[in-house]
Design a protein around this motif. Structure first.
Motif, PDB file in Angstrom:
ATOM      1  N   UNK A  44      10.335   6.847   8.866  1.00  0.00           N
ATOM      2  CA  UNK A  44      10.819   5.658   8.157  1.00  0.00           C
ATOM      3  C   UNK A  44      12.336   5.662   8.060  1.00  0.00           C
ATOM      4  N   UNK A  45      12.911   6.846   7.852  1.00  0.00           N
ATOM      5  CA  UNK A  45      14.363   6.904   7.791  1.00  0.00           C
ATOM      6  C   UNK A  45      14.965   6.510   9.140  1.00  0.00           C
ATOM      7  N   UNK A  46      14.306   6.941  10.204  1.00  0.00           N
ATOM      8  CA  UNK A  46      14.799   6.600  11.538  1.00  0.00           C
ATOM      9  C   UNK A  46      14.844   5.089  11.713  1.00  0.00           C
ATOM     10  N   UNK A  47      13.750   4.457  11.359  1.00  0.00           N
ATOM     11  CA  UNK A  47      13.718   2.988  11.455  1.00  0.00           C
ATOM     12  C   UNK A  47      14.816   2.378  10.590  1.00  0.00           C
ATOM     13  N   UNK A  48      14.820   2.783   9.295  1.00  0.00           N
ATOM     14  CA  UNK A  48      15.774   2.172   8.360  1.00  0.00           C
ATOM     15  C   UNK A  48      17.196   2.349   8.827  1.00  0.00           C
ATOM     16  N   UNK A  49      17.521   3.574   9.239  1.00  0.00           N
ATOM     17  CA  UNK A  49      18.918   3.826   9.619  1.00  0.00           C
ATOM     18  C   UNK A  49      19.270   3.046  10.873  1.00  0.00           C
ATOM     19  N   UNK A  50      18.360   3.091  11.827  1.00  0.00           N
ATOM     20  CA  UNK A  50      18.617   2.408  13.091  1.00  0.00           C
ATOM     21  C   UNK A  50      18.930   0.925  12.812  1.00  0.00           C
ATOM     22  N   UNK A  51      18.080   0.297  12.031  1.00  0.00           N
ATOM     23  CA  UNK A  51      18.261  -1.141  11.814  1.00  0.00           C
ATOM     24  C   UNK A  51      19.385  -1.433  10.819  1.00  0.00           C
ATOM     25  N   UNK A  52      19.272  -0.830   9.628  1.00  0.00           N
ATOM     26  CA  UNK A  52      20.195  -1.232   8.559  1.00  0.00           C
ATOM     27  C   UNK A  52      21.631  -0.837   8.858  1.00  0.00           C
TER      28      UNK A  52
ATOM     29  N   UNK B 148      11.915   5.880 -17.546  1.00  0.00           N
ATOM     30  CA  UNK B 148      12.435   6.907 -16.638  1.00  0.00           C
ATOM     31  C   UNK B 148      11.543   7.064 -15.415  1.00  0.00           C
ATOM     32  N   UNK B 149      10.229   7.081 -15.637  1.00  0.00           N
ATOM     33  CA  UNK B 149       9.308   7.362 -14.538  1.00  0.00           C
ATOM     34  C   UNK B 149       9.388   6.306 -13.447  1.00  0.00           C
ATOM     35  N   UNK B 150       9.367   5.045 -13.829  1.00  0.00           N
ATOM     36  CA  UNK B 150       9.294   4.001 -12.802  1.00  0.00           C
ATOM     37  C   UNK B 150      10.499   4.046 -11.862  1.00  0.00           C
ATOM     38  N   UNK B 151      11.717   3.960 -12.352  1.00  0.00           N
ATOM     39  CA  UNK B 151      12.827   3.988 -11.395  1.00  0.00           C
ATOM     40  C   UNK B 151      12.953   5.308 -10.641  1.00  0.00           C
TER      41      UNK B 151
ATOM     42  N   UNK C 208       9.175   4.119  -4.889  1.00  0.00           N
ATOM     43  CA  UNK C 208       9.316   4.368  -3.464  1.00  0.00           C
ATOM     44  C   UNK C 208      10.609   3.757  -2.918  1.00  0.00           C
ATOM     45  N   UNK C 209      10.898   2.502  -3.301  1.00  0.00           N
ATOM     46  CA  UNK C 209      12.099   1.872  -2.724  1.00  0.00           C
ATOM     47  C   UNK C 209      13.365   2.632  -3.104  1.00  0.00           C
ATOM     48  N   UNK C 210      13.399   3.150  -4.324  1.00  0.00           N
ATOM     49  CA  UNK C 210      14.580   3.929  -4.719  1.00  0.00           C
ATOM     50  C   UNK C 210      14.654   5.237  -3.931  1.00  0.00           C
ATOM     51  N   UNK C 211      13.501   5.878  -3.785  1.00  0.00           N
ATOM     52  CA  UNK C 211      13.496   7.173  -3.089  1.00  0.00           C
ATOM     53  C   UNK C 211      13.900   6.975  -1.632  1.00  0.00           C
ATOM     54  N   UNK C 212      13.440   5.879  -1.036  1.00  0.00           N
ATOM     55  CA  UNK C 212      13.817   5.601   0.357  1.00  0.00           C
ATOM     56  C   UNK C 212      15.336   5.542   0.485  1.00  0.00           C
ATOM     57  N   UNK C 213      15.955   4.866  -0.487  1.00  0.00           N
ATOM     58  CA  UNK C 213      17.420   4.751  -0.412  1.00  0.00           C
ATOM     59  C   UNK C 213      18.081   6.120  -0.570  1.00  0.00           C
TER      60      UNK C 213
ATOM     61  N   UNK D  80      11.187  12.930  -2.861  1.00  0.00           N
ATOM     62  CA  UNK D  80      10.227  13.547  -3.778  1.00  0.00           C
ATOM     63  C   UNK D  80       9.036  12.623  -3.953  1.00  0.00           C
ATOM     64  N   UNK D  81       8.126  13.059  -4.795  1.00  0.00           N
ATOM     65  CA  UNK D  81       6.903  12.293  -4.989  1.00  0.00           C
ATOM     66  C   UNK D  81       7.194  10.825  -5.335  1.00  0.00           C
ATOM     67  N   UNK D  82       6.501   9.938  -4.648  1.00  0.00           N
ATOM     68  CA  UNK D  82       6.714   8.519  -4.919  1.00  0.00           C
ATOM     69  C   UNK D  82       5.425   7.889  -5.437  1.00  0.00           C
ATOM     70  N   UNK D  83       5.597   6.964  -6.369  1.00  0.00           N
ATOM     71  CA  UNK D  83       4.447   6.221  -6.874  1.00  0.00           C
ATOM     72  C   UNK D  83       3.988   5.228  -5.819  1.00  0.00           C
ATOM     73  N   UNK D  84       2.720   4.960  -5.840  1.00  0.00           N
ATOM     74  CA  UNK D  84       2.200   3.900  -5.009  1.00  0.00           C
ATOM     75  C   UNK D  84       2.864   2.588  -5.442  1.00  0.00           C
ATOM     76  N   UNK D  85       3.243   1.749  -4.488  1.00  0.00           N
ATOM     77  CA  UNK D  85       3.965   0.516  -4.830  1.00  0.00           C
ATOM     78  C   UNK D  85       3.198  -0.364  -5.812  1.00  0.00           C
ATOM     79  N   UNK D  86       1.900  -0.485  -5.591  1.00  0.00           N
ATOM     80  CA  UNK D  86       1.114  -1.353  -6.466  1.00  0.00           C
ATOM     81  C   UNK D  86       1.079  -0.808  -7.884  1.00  0.00           C
ATOM     82  N   UNK D  87       0.935   0.502  -7.985  1.00  0.00           N
ATOM     83  CA  UNK D  87       0.938   1.120  -9.305  1.00  0.00           C
ATOM     84  C   UNK D  87       2.291   0.891  -9.985  1.00  0.00           C
ATOM     85  N   UNK D  88       3.369   1.140  -9.227  1.00  0.00           N
ATOM     86  CA  UNK D  88       4.708   0.955  -9.783  1.00  0.00           C
ATOM     87  C   UNK D  88       4.872  -0.482 -10.263  1.00  0.00           C
TER      88      UNK D  88
END
Ligand code: HEM
Ligand code: HEM
Ligand code: SF4
Ligand code: SF4
Ligand code: SF4
Lengths: 130, 451, 219
Positions: free
Chosen positions: A103-111, C85-88, C92-97, C106-114
């Motif tokens: 996923x990071x590969x995709x994100x980095x490549x595109x974004x 604290x838990x939600x942010x 998942x979207x925050x962890x991706x960033x 680290x562990x991410x919540x399921x999007x629907x649950x979040x």
């Protein structure tokens, strides 16, 4: 007065919540999307990506911009990897062999490119359109 | 749409009493004096603690549940702990001290007669904000503005002039002790109230109302001391009174003088420890507050409250109970020795050692409701008595629910306050000190270690 | 526009976190200096044992008498603060960033649950607002600012929720979300939200006074 406002806000919120949970299919199936089958439990719909339209608009001619080949840390010039899926190198989780997860590969490549060129989508929902 | 009601629309129309000293004081004030005094106190006499209490309060109202005034007045929010801070400190801060005399009339009323500085609310606020401290700060401002209520100011004046609360003169004090000694000799032939005995184990100290109105309590104490074979003494000089009303009016300077005179008396007599009669606020003065004013984190002497002392006498067998007290009793936990010193379990043990049937009242121990008289409220005197009765309806309900015949109140303030309550609400209970019951039930023989 | 987004999702996040953390540290330093200068007696009473005793007692749900007397409010407040604290942190979207920026994950919540938890947070805030309107003793203490605080915390959750569902103005919504999230972080040290660090301090002091001097419980 404030009480009414709060109450109305509350109703509005409930309404949005109901719409939100019922609204799963906004009718975007026809869009061309990336294949998410490599992900175990994809949380978002595949990113919308029209390969040829994208490259035409972006003026990308070299395939290996995206479909690159790496040998350890070094990019192998002149070789490209159109034939193999990205997930062949980019595993779901980063590992010592390949530090960049799929996923990071995709994100980095595109974004990164979209940020650099100041064009194109950069936010989650701009690609993972519901 | 129903008509909106806001707190602004519905002012709390309730007769608030005042007195001559407050009114005369208010009449003397000028806007400049009010402003400079308030700012001087809030800026120079407070610190990070005050700031933290004001800034951290989330206006959540959870402290309301703690306060007897709030509960007794049908949950009127103006009596909630934070509500009282709002009407005083918050507004002073917001207006930067630029407040009117009407505001001050209300402020002095709140701080002096609508809060017992009992600190129950600090146990209900999730942050542990000390509302009592903030109310005492308001009293400090009132003191500096010279608008302290008449009767309590008189007790401070007495402290200042005589080092005791009740204008008891030195010869009167000594006479009273000798008179009690003489009376008690009818019970025990050789009984003495040893005055100024240097090097005694114990200095026994009382509050000024004892020699003034309740000399019999000194008689009882002397009997118990004698029977228990205690090496004790009482001072003949000023410094014998352990009470301290200045601590409740924000007159910190006099409060410090009183505490110093007291400890110095104990030091002069070279006693090992100080034992005091059944009083709550006096205990707070010499155990918690007074020592801080003279620079001791904890008191320079071991200070033993009567409850603890009786407990020692009874468990060590120095006093034996001839025949346990028969009437049903309940126990009021005085804030200053339960929430203030954790003596509540000992008080129960003592009660059970001397009484046959003890009925618990709820809430109890640290969570007791104050008697409504403490913190200097009763000392504001007759002008405010009617309100004081209304303001502690919960105590009356709590007492009534026990159905006990006798109410034990091991604190002078509580004792007087509860007598008023019992009377006003027709509760038909007898109010007693622990000492009264011990005196009544103990074997009148002298302790002999060999027995 | 992408450049602006790059700024608010890049350097501005750094700035917000730095202000948040340094601001809290600064606040603590000021308090400690102030205590040293004006109220050093505090140290005569402060005790680690009794501070922790009080703090832990107050962390146990429904242990203090106060929490038993207002169980509904405390339950909601408890859940609200946990999710705050838990939600942010586990979103998942925050962890991706974070993952993209630092290769950390680290562990991410399921999007629907979040998403559901987000709704719960907003409902809790609505409950707080309604309580401020309807419970007399709370209403009496409430001023306009108290609602502003509630709205400020609500904003990142509401905008995050609306963005996630892509209802409308998606791009603007995410921008609003990121800015409001950063606003909350920046405001924490300088507003009543600083109770986050003040709560343990005031509790510690009251706990110490009760434990050391009063030999009584304060819960
Ligand atoms: C500091 C910078 C922040 C950034 C860059 C950021 C970024 C994001 C992004 C990109 C999303 C996903 C939107 C989507 O799915 O389309 C999101 C969602 C969300 N964020 Fe943030 N965020 C920040 C701060 C915060 C803060 C401080 C909070 C809470 C206090 C917060 C709470 C949320 C919530 C609750 C959601 C959506 C949950 C749902 O799915 O309903 N965010 N955030
Ligand atoms: C470890 C950190 C924190 C602790 C221990 C804490 C504790 C508390 C406590 C004790 C209260 C009082 C009433 C209640 O029990 O709910 C409260 C209220 C509140 N807190 Fe926190 N808090 C923390 C962090 C935060 C943060 C970071 C925020 C926001 C960014 C926040 C927002 C609020 C709000 C809005 C209220 C008021 C609720 C109302 O309107 O009644 N808290 N908090
Ligand atoms: S200290 Fe006691 S009387 Fe004063 S506000 Fe608190 S609970 Fe009420
Ligand atoms: S319980 Fe504490 S924080 Fe809440 S209003 Fe009362 S004093 Fe303020
Ligand atoms: S008079 Fe008694 S109940 Fe009242 S504050 Fe003093 S100790 Fe507490």
């Amino acid at each position: 007065m404030t009480r009414t406002l709060v109450f109305m806000g509350f109703i509005l919120f409930l309404f949005t919540a109901v719409v939100a949970f019922s609204n799963t299919e906004p009718g975007t199936d026809e869009l061309e999307r990336l294949d998410t089958s490599a992900f175990e439990k994809p949380q978002r719909p595949g990113a919308v990506f029209g390969h040829d339209d994208h490259n035409e608009m972006a003026g990308i001619e070299d395939c290996d911009v995206c479909h690159h080949v790496y040998d350890g840390k070094n990019r192998v010039e002149g070789e490209s990897s159109e034939d193999s899926p990205c997930s062949e190198c980019h595993s779901l989780k980063a590992n010592p062999e390949n530090l960049i997860s799929l996923s990071v590969a995709y994100h980095k490549r595109c974004r990164n490119c979209h940020f650099e060129t100041n064009k194109g989508p950069v936010l989650c929902g701009e690609c993972h359109i519901k | 749409m129903p008509k909106e009601t806001t707190t602004e629309d519905v002012p709390i129309v309730k007769q608030k009493n005042t007195d001559e000293a407050v009114e005369a004081g208010l009449a003397r004030l000028t806007p400049e004096r009010i402003k400079t005094t308030i700012n001087q106190v809030l800026e120079n006499e407070t610190g990070p603690k005050f700031k933290a209490y004001v800034e951290t309060c989330m206006h959540c109202g959870l402290c309301a549940e703690a306060c007897l005034y709030f509960l007794s007045n049908d949950r009127d929010p103006s009596y909630s702990p934070a509500g009282k801070v709002k009407q005083t400190i918050w507004e002073m801060l917001e207006k930067k001290g630029d407040v009117s005399t009407d505001f001050l009339r209300r402020a002095v009323h709140i701080a002096h007669t609508e809060c017992n500085v009992c600190k129950r609310c600090s146990m209900y606020c999730p942050f542990g904000i000390d509302i009592a401290y903030l109310m005492l700060m308001v009293r400090r401002i009132c003191h500096k503005l010279e608008i302290t209520p008449l009767y309590i100011q008189d007790t401070v004046n007495s402290h200042s002039a005589t080092m005791n609360q009740m204008w008891v003169k030195e010869d009167e004090w000594i006479d009273t002790l000798q008179w009690q000694e003489e009376d008690a000799r009818e019970e025990f032939e050789n009984l003495r109230i040893p005055l100024d005995k240097v090097g005694a184990d114990i200095m026994y100290s009382v509050i000024a109302p004892e020699p003034k109105f309740q000399a019999g309590l000194i008689y009882q104490a002397a009997t118990i001391m004698h029977a228990a074979g205690i090496d004790w003494t009482m001072p003949s000089s000023p410094g014998w009174d352990n009470s301290n009303m200045a601590m409740f009016t924000g007159d910190n300077e006099i409060s410090g003088r009183i505490a110093r005179a007291f400890y110095e008396t104990a030091a002069r007599l070279k006693v090992k420890r100080i034992v005091m009669g059944e009083c709550g606020h006096a205990f707070r003065s010499i155990y918690d507050v007074g020592n801080r004013w003279v620079g001791w984190a904890m008191p320079p002497f071991e200070v033993v409250h009567a409850i603890e002392f009786y407990h020692q006498l009874l468990t060590s067998g120095r006093i034996t109970i001839a025949d346990k007290y028969k009437k049903t009793v309940t126990l009021h936990d005085p804030c200053n020795v339960s929430r203030g010193r954790g003596l509540h379990d000992m008080a129960r043990e003592v009660t059970n050692m001397v009484c046959d049937s003890f009925i618990e009242m709820t809430p109890n121990r640290e969570h007791n409701y104050c008697c409504g008289a403490g913190g200097g409220v009763i000392n504001c005197g007759p002008p405010y008595k009617g309100e004081r009765m209304i303001n502690n309806r919960v105590k009356a309900e709590q007492l009534k629910a026990t159905g006990a015949e006798v109410l034990i109140a091991p604190c002078h303030n509580c004792h007087s306050g509860l007598e008023d309550i019992v009377h006003h609400y027709d509760l038909n209970m007898e109010v007693k000190f622990l000492g009264d019951i011990i005196f009544e039930t103990m074997e009148k023989k002298i302790f002999n270690p060999g027995d | 526009m992408n450049a602006f987004i790059a700024f608010i999702m890049g350097p501005m996040v750094w700035i917000a976190f730095l202000i948040f953390i340094l601001g809290l540290i600064f606040k603590l330093v000021v308090i400690i200096k102030d205590v040293n200068a004006r109220e050093s007696y505090v140290y005569s009473y402060l005790s680690v044992k009794y501070s922790l005793r009080s703090i832990f007692a107050w962390l146990i749900p429904f242990f203090p008498q106060s929490t038993r007397q207002s169980p509904v409010f405390y339950a909601i407040s408890y859940i609200f603060h946990l999710l705050l604290f838990i939600v942010p942190v586990f979103l998942m979207s925050h962890i991706v960033l974070v993952n993209e920026a630092f290769q950390l994950s680290w562990f991410a919540l399921d999007d629907t649950l979040a998403d559901i938890l987000t709704v719960i947070v907003v409902l809790a805030l609505v409950f707080f607002a309604v309580r401020r309107q309807t419970v007399p003793e709370v209403k009496y203490l409430t001023s306009f600012n108290d609602y502003v605080l509630l709205i400020i915390v609500a904003l990142p959750f509401i905008t995050g929720f609306l963005a996630y569902h892509q209802f409308f103005f998606y791009r603007q919504m995410v921008i609003a979300h990121v800015i409001s999230g950063e606003l909350v972080l920046i405001l924490i040290p300088f507003s009543k939200f600083s109770h986050m660090v003040m709560a343990p301090l005031t509790r510690a002091y009251m706990g110490s006074e009760f434990g050391n001097v009063r030999h009584a419980k304060d819960w």
